[in-house]
Each structure stands twice: as C-alpha cells, then as structure tokens.
Design an enzyme around this catalytic site. Structure first.
Site, PDB file in Angstrom:
ATOM      1  N   GLU A   1      33.726  36.791  44.489  1.00 26.95           N
ATOM      2  CA  GLU A   1      32.153  36.831  44.109  1.00 26.95           C
ATOM      3  C   GLU A   1      31.928  35.417  43.603  1.00 26.95           C
ATOM      4  O   GLU A   1      30.645  35.010  43.831  1.00 26.95           O
ATOM      5  CB  GLU A   1      31.924  37.880  42.875  1.00 26.95           C
ATOM      6  CG  GLU A   1      30.510  38.122  42.398  1.00 26.95           C
ATOM      7  CD  GLU A   1      30.522  38.609  41.110  1.00 26.95           C
ATOM      8  OE1 GLU A   1      31.584  39.268  40.638  1.00 26.95           O
ATOM      9  OE2 GLU A   1      29.102  38.939  40.924  1.00 26.95           O
TER      10      GLU A   1
ATOM     11  N   ARG B   1      44.641  39.485  36.698  1.00 27.60           N
ATOM     12  CA  ARG B   1      44.389  40.510  36.025  1.00 27.60           C
ATOM     13  C   ARG B   1      45.001  41.839  36.896  1.00 27.60           C
ATOM     14  O   ARG B   1      45.135  43.061  36.015  1.00 27.60           O
ATOM     15  CB  ARG B   1      43.177  40.758  36.117  1.00 27.60           C
ATOM     16  CG  ARG B   1      42.465  39.674  34.977  1.00 27.60           C
ATOM     17  CD  ARG B   1      40.834  39.880  34.753  1.00 27.60           C
ATOM     18  NE  ARG B   1      40.256  38.909  35.701  1.00 27.60           N
ATOM     19  CZ  ARG B   1      39.053  38.898  35.977  1.00 27.60           C
ATOM     20  NH1 ARG B   1      38.400  40.243  35.922  1.00 27.60           N
ATOM     21  NH2 ARG B   1      38.592  38.023  36.938  1.00 27.60           N
TER      22      ARG B   1
HETATM   23  O1  PRP Z   1      36.217  41.681  45.079  1.00 30.52           O
HETATM   24  P1  PRP Z   1      36.329  40.087  44.638  1.00 30.52           P
HETATM   25  O2  PRP Z   1      34.863  39.523  44.926  1.00 30.52           O
HETATM   26  O3  PRP Z   1      37.144  39.500  45.531  1.00 30.52           O
HETATM   27  O4  PRP Z   1      36.562  39.879  43.024  1.00 30.52           O
HETATM   28  C1  PRP Z   1      37.620  40.497  42.439  1.00 30.52           C
HETATM   29  C2  PRP Z   1      38.650  39.632  42.010  1.00 30.52           C
HETATM   30  O5  PRP Z   1      38.126  38.671  41.098  1.00 30.52           O
HETATM   31  C3  PRP Z   1      38.843  38.560  40.151  1.00 30.52           C
HETATM   32  O6  PRP Z   1      39.913  37.686  40.121  1.00 30.52           O
HETATM   33  P2  PRP Z   1      40.055  36.202  39.809  1.00 30.52           P
HETATM   34  O7  PRP Z   1      39.950  35.220  40.927  1.00 30.52           O
HETATM   35  O8  PRP Z   1      38.822  36.128  38.870  1.00 30.52           O
HETATM   36  O9  PRP Z   1      41.306  36.035  38.956  1.00 30.52           O
HETATM   37  P3  PRP Z   1      41.942  36.290  37.613  1.00 30.52           P
HETATM   38  O10 PRP Z   1      42.445  37.622  37.984  1.00 30.52           O
HETATM   39  O11 PRP Z   1      43.135  35.377  37.821  1.00 30.52           O
HETATM   40  O12 PRP Z   1      41.100  36.266  36.498  1.00 30.52           O
HETATM   41  C4  PRP Z   1      39.593  40.028  39.919  1.00 30.52           C
HETATM   42  O13 PRP Z   1      40.613  39.921  39.302  1.00 30.52           O
HETATM   43  C5  PRP Z   1      39.720  40.513  41.470  1.00 30.52           C
HETATM   44  O14 PRP Z   1      41.125  39.978  41.832  1.00 30.52           O
HETATM   45  N1  ADE Z   2      31.738  40.416  37.973  1.00 25.28           N
HETATM   46  C1  ADE Z   2      33.040  40.490  37.625  1.00 25.28           C
HETATM   47  N2  ADE Z   2      33.624  40.688  36.542  1.00 25.28           N
HETATM   48  C2  ADE Z   2      34.898  40.857  36.258  1.00 25.28           C
HETATM   49  N3  ADE Z   2      35.648  40.383  37.186  1.00 25.28           N
HETATM   50  C3  ADE Z   2      35.408  40.061  38.697  1.00 25.28           C
HETATM   51  N4  ADE Z   2      35.954  39.724  39.736  1.00 25.28           N
HETATM   52  C4  ADE Z   2      34.897  39.369  40.424  1.00 25.28           C
HETATM   53  N5  ADE Z   2      33.762  39.568  39.906  1.00 25.28           N
HETATM   54  C5  ADE Z   2      33.861  39.952  38.742  1.00 25.28           C
END
Ligand code: PRP
Ligand code: ADE
Length: 169
Positions: free
Chosen positions: A92, A55
C-alpha cells in the site's frame, strides 16, 4: 478484539490510515482471541506455516505451534544469513523485497502464509511467489485484518489462493 485496533492517520505516509494492532497484542484476552480465531480459520492439511516479516511474526509461530507445523521466516532484504530465494513486493505504501532460506520450504509442502494485515495484497503475492519458487504449494493465506477497500483479496483469489481473515474493516 476489533475495538482494540487503533487508527493512526497519515502513517507511515500522508493519506494512509494505519491500523495499529499493538493494543490487540498487549491485551491478554485480545491476544488469545486473535490467535484462537486465526487457528480456527486455518485450512486443513497444512505442512508448514510461513510468516511475513515483521508483523506476520506476531502471529505465525503461535499458529504453527497450534497446528503442529514448523514455521519458516519470510524476511526483508539482507536479513537472512544463508542462500535465499527472493521476490520483489509492492504494498500500500511502498516497495520492498521478501526472501526465504533456500531449502527451508520442502518441495511439495502445503504452505499456509500468515501475516497481520491484507491491504493491496502485494505482499501476499510476493510471499506466494516464494512458496512456488520452492516448488511447494500455497494452501492458503491467513490474516488477522483485511482492509476491504483495498481489495487485495481479488487478485489473490484470482490466483486460486484461499484467503481467510479474522476481521474485515
Ligand atoms: O497488502 P499490502 O498492500 O502488501 O500490505 C500489507 C503488508 O504491509 C505491512 O507490512 P510492512 O511492509 O509495513 O512491514 P512491517 O510488517 O515490517 O511493519 C503488513 O504487515 C503486510 O505485510
Ligand atoms: N493501512 C495499513 N495499516 C496497517 N498495516 C498496513 N499494511 C499495509 N497497509 C496497512
């Protein structure tokens, strides 16, 4: 723009309130506002923008274009074809790994890390590790949405990272 963010409960795992940003991106004014706001927040003197898969890729290339910088992709495992630097990340709702092509971040570059959401900060810590592994420096972290309850900002700021976020929720 904030009103376009949609809460999805128990996604991707029970107990998580997932912030769905797709309605922001699908709205022409929302998209413009999001990118313009993030560009305005960017620190001065950036040499390169690093975007975090997946993302972060929604925002990073547009911000790099506006700042007149190149964009480097930080990708999930086994996605980049060439030799890579790799780092584990804890987020998370799980664990993952990020990688960047070796040599793509120039030594000494001031790198702005861009992602969509700051939750625990684990992903940003791994991204910052990769920048430093490339002998470059983290000029800042720029995110669309900060989930303040998870306080990812604290660990990043303790590390000296300048964290800028367009929306706090
Ligand atoms: O601060 P954090 O606890 O590390 O969470 C944030 C991360 O979580 C999500 O990525 P995700 O791994 O879900 O992957 P995506 O972008 O491929 O959906 C978001 O895009 C961040 O990169
Ligand atoms: N609660 C949340 N919503 C969307 N993206 C996330 N990446 C990590 N935690 C998330």
């Amino acid at each position: 723009m904030e009103s376009l963010i949609r809460d999805i409960h128990d996604f991707p795992t029970p107990g998580v309130v997932f912030k769905d940003l797709t309605p922001v991106l699908a709205d022409p004014a929302g998209l413009r506002d999001a990118i313009d706001t993030m560009v305005t927040l960017a620190p001065e003197g950036i040499d390169m923008v690093a975007g975090v898969e997946s993302r972060g890729f929604w925002f990073a290339p547009s911000i790099a274009l506006a700042l007149g910088c190149g964009f480097v992709a930080m990708r999930k495992p086994a996605k980049l074809p060439g030799p890579v630097l790799r780092r584990p990340v804890t987020l998370e709702y799980g664990e993952d790994e990020l990688a960047v092509h070796t040599g793509q971040i120039p030594a000494g570059a001031r790198v702005l890390i861009v992602d969509d959401v700051l939750a625990t900060g684990g992903t940003l810590m791994g991204a910052a590790d990769l920048v430093e592994d490339a002998d470059a420096s983290v000029a800042g972290a720029l995110l669309f949405l900060e989930l303040t309850a998870l306080d990812g900002r604290a660990a990043l700021e303790e590390r000296g990272i300048d964290v800028r976020t367009a929306i706090r929720a």
